[in-house]
Design an enzyme around this catalytic site. Structure first.
Site, PDB file in Angstrom:
ATOM      1  N   ASP A   1       3.738  20.685   2.085  1.00 49.09           N
ATOM      2  CA  ASP A   1       3.858  20.094   0.757  1.00 49.09           C
ATOM      3  C   ASP A   1       3.428  18.636   0.878  1.00 49.09           C
ATOM      4  O   ASP A   1       3.308  18.105   1.996  1.00 49.09           O
ATOM      5  CB  ASP A   1       5.305  20.213   0.273  1.00 49.09           C
ATOM      6  CG  ASP A   1       5.498  19.690  -1.148  1.00 49.09           C
ATOM      7  OD1 ASP A   1       4.518  19.669  -1.924  1.00 49.09           O
ATOM      8  OD2 ASP A   1       6.627  19.296  -1.468  1.00 49.09           O
TER       9      ASP A   1
ATOM     10  N   ASP B   1       4.298  15.505  -1.766  1.00 53.85           N
ATOM     11  CA  ASP B   1       5.340  14.550  -2.169  1.00 53.85           C
ATOM     12  C   ASP B   1       6.676  14.883  -1.511  1.00 53.85           C
ATOM     13  O   ASP B   1       7.162  16.009  -1.584  1.00 53.85           O
ATOM     14  CB  ASP B   1       5.507  14.570  -3.693  1.00 53.85           C
ATOM     15  CG  ASP B   1       4.277  14.044  -4.409  1.00 53.85           C
ATOM     16  OD1 ASP B   1       4.164  12.826  -4.578  1.00 53.85           O
ATOM     17  OD2 ASP B   1       3.414  14.868  -4.786  1.00 53.85           O
TER      18      ASP B   1
ATOM     19  N   ASP C   1       9.877  20.089   0.496  1.00 51.28           N
ATOM     20  CA  ASP C   1      11.152  19.485   0.104  1.00 51.28           C
ATOM     21  C   ASP C   1      11.650  19.914  -1.267  1.00 51.28           C
ATOM     22  O   ASP C   1      12.736  19.510  -1.683  1.00 51.28           O
ATOM     23  CB  ASP C   1      11.016  17.957   0.102  1.00 51.28           C
ATOM     24  CG  ASP C   1      10.205  17.458  -1.080  1.00 51.28           C
ATOM     25  OD1 ASP C   1       9.116  18.015  -1.325  1.00 51.28           O
ATOM     26  OD2 ASP C   1      10.670  16.534  -1.782  1.00 51.28           O
TER      27      ASP C   1
END
Length: 388
Positions: free
Chosen positions: A134, A136, A326
């Site tokens: 991922d 961000d 996240d």
């Protein structure tokens, strides 16, 4: 107290350390509290605004700083790792068998990927590691302005080295072109808009097959609708200070990180007033962001499967996918890996969460450390093979 086994997954641990004598065991005031975590869920366009706001709060806890104690929301994944001796001692002395299950759940079910690195490598022996990352909150820190979520030069250098060792893909909710501008590495695969826009690295080989680049956009027909909704949302949210609408091509993001919590209800009402006219779009949530996507059955988990197939690993038993993320949207990928029994997911979070990931890392810096160790291990393995 825990009343049943199912409750174990809904626990959090709070540890308050005495500043007077941190080395003495009586100085640790350890209190273990139960806390229900709302399950991941989607919100239909016709849902009540109150439910939207409750879900916004659940997915975006406010972490307030305190100098005197540690609050429930500030519990970190490694609290029992750092104080494992004292936790074990306390729970043994207090004969608190129920809450000891909480300790075991965090320690055993979501251990640090850095601490378990050797075991992870052992599990991957003889298999092709494929990396999915991922952006961000994983490769870059979460920032108030999403347009300034830059990754560090050290992280970029690490990811470049990683891609030389393993096939590597960035899987993000961001527009593919935008995340590429952040990462700036042409040798990677990119899956933007939560996997709705996929493109492979630019191949330099003269071979026709090798020169082709993967390109997959299953929601192209929704582009006019998404652009239309984007314009409406930009206009209607102007009255809400701090709200930012981001066009990620095949999906939209309404960031409310900088919106006063008292205004969340107003923002939810604004979004609802627009979406009620578009039943073919759905609303999901991430970390202080509302996501609007087409109602097709496609997500980051499907993107992971598509990329593995594109790489020639469909139905293979000798592949070892590693997905690091996240956000709630990354859970779709974590679940795919868990259901397949292949590879594993790593959740990046400082706070205990219900997750289908197998391991955890606390922040992008730990992600970088983990990736560096992977690269070093691979390089040493190649050197050892060359000597044979």
């Amino acid at each position: 107290m825990i009343t049943d086994a199912k409750s174990v997954l809904n626990m959090s641990i709070t540890v308050t350390v005495s500043a007077q004598n941190p080395l003495a065991s009586p100085g640790y005031n350890i209190s273990i509290k139960t806390k229900k975590l709302l399950q991941n869920h989607e919100i239909s366009a016709g849902a009540r605004v109150n439910a939207w706001v409750d879900s916004m709060r659940a997915s975006s806890p406010t972490h307030t700083k305190s100098t005197s104690s540690v609050t429930d929301d500030q519990v970190t994944w490694n609290v029992c790792t750092e104080l494992s001796g004292w936790c074990f001692w306390y729970l043994q002395q207090s004969k608190d068998s129920e809450n000891f299950m909480v300790y075991e759940n965090i320690q055993l079910h979501h251990p640090s990927a850095l601490e378990m690195f050797e075991q992870i490598i052992d599990a991957s022996k003889g298999k092709q590691i494929v990396m999915f990352l991922d952006y961000d909150g994983t490769l870059s820190p979460i920032v108030e302005d999403p347009d300034r979520a830059f990754m560090s030069k050290k992280m970029r250098k690490t990811v470049r080295k990683l891609a030389k060792c393993f096939p590597t893909a960035i899987v993000s909710g961001r527009c593919r072109d935008k995340v590429y501008k952040f990462v700036k590495l042409a040798e990677l695969y990119y899956a933007g808009s939560h996997g709705l826009d996929i493109k492979g690295p630019e191949k330099r080989s003269k071979s026709k097959n090798d020169g082709e680049s993967v390109l997959f956009q299953p929601a192209s027909e929704f582009l006019p609708m998404i652009d239309e909704v984007y314009k409406q949302l930009v206009d209607i949210t102007k009255s809400t200070p701090g709200a930012k609408v981001e066009n990620n091509k095949f999906c939209l993001s309404i960031h409310f990180r900088c919106v006063d919590e008292k205004k969340w209800s107003e923002l939810a009402q604004q979004v609802r007033s627009v979406l009620k006219e578009y039943p073919k779009l759905r609303l999901t949530q991430g970390r202080k962001v509302l996501e609007i996507r087409p109602t097709i059955k496609w997500d980051k988990g499907k993107a992971l499967e598509f990329l593995l197939e594109s790489l020639g690993f469909a139905n293979c038993t000798d592949v070892f996918p590693v997905y690091i993320g996240d956000d709630r949207t990354d859970e779709d990928a974590f679940m795919i890996l868990r259901d397949k029994g292949q590879g594993f997911g790593i959740l990046v979070s400082k706070f205990p969460k219900e997750t289908s990931a197998s391991y955890s890392l606390q922040e992008p810096d730990e992600v970088m450390d983990f990736l560096r160790r992977l690269v070093e291990w691979k390089q040493l393995s190649l050197q050892a093979q060359s000597r044979m």
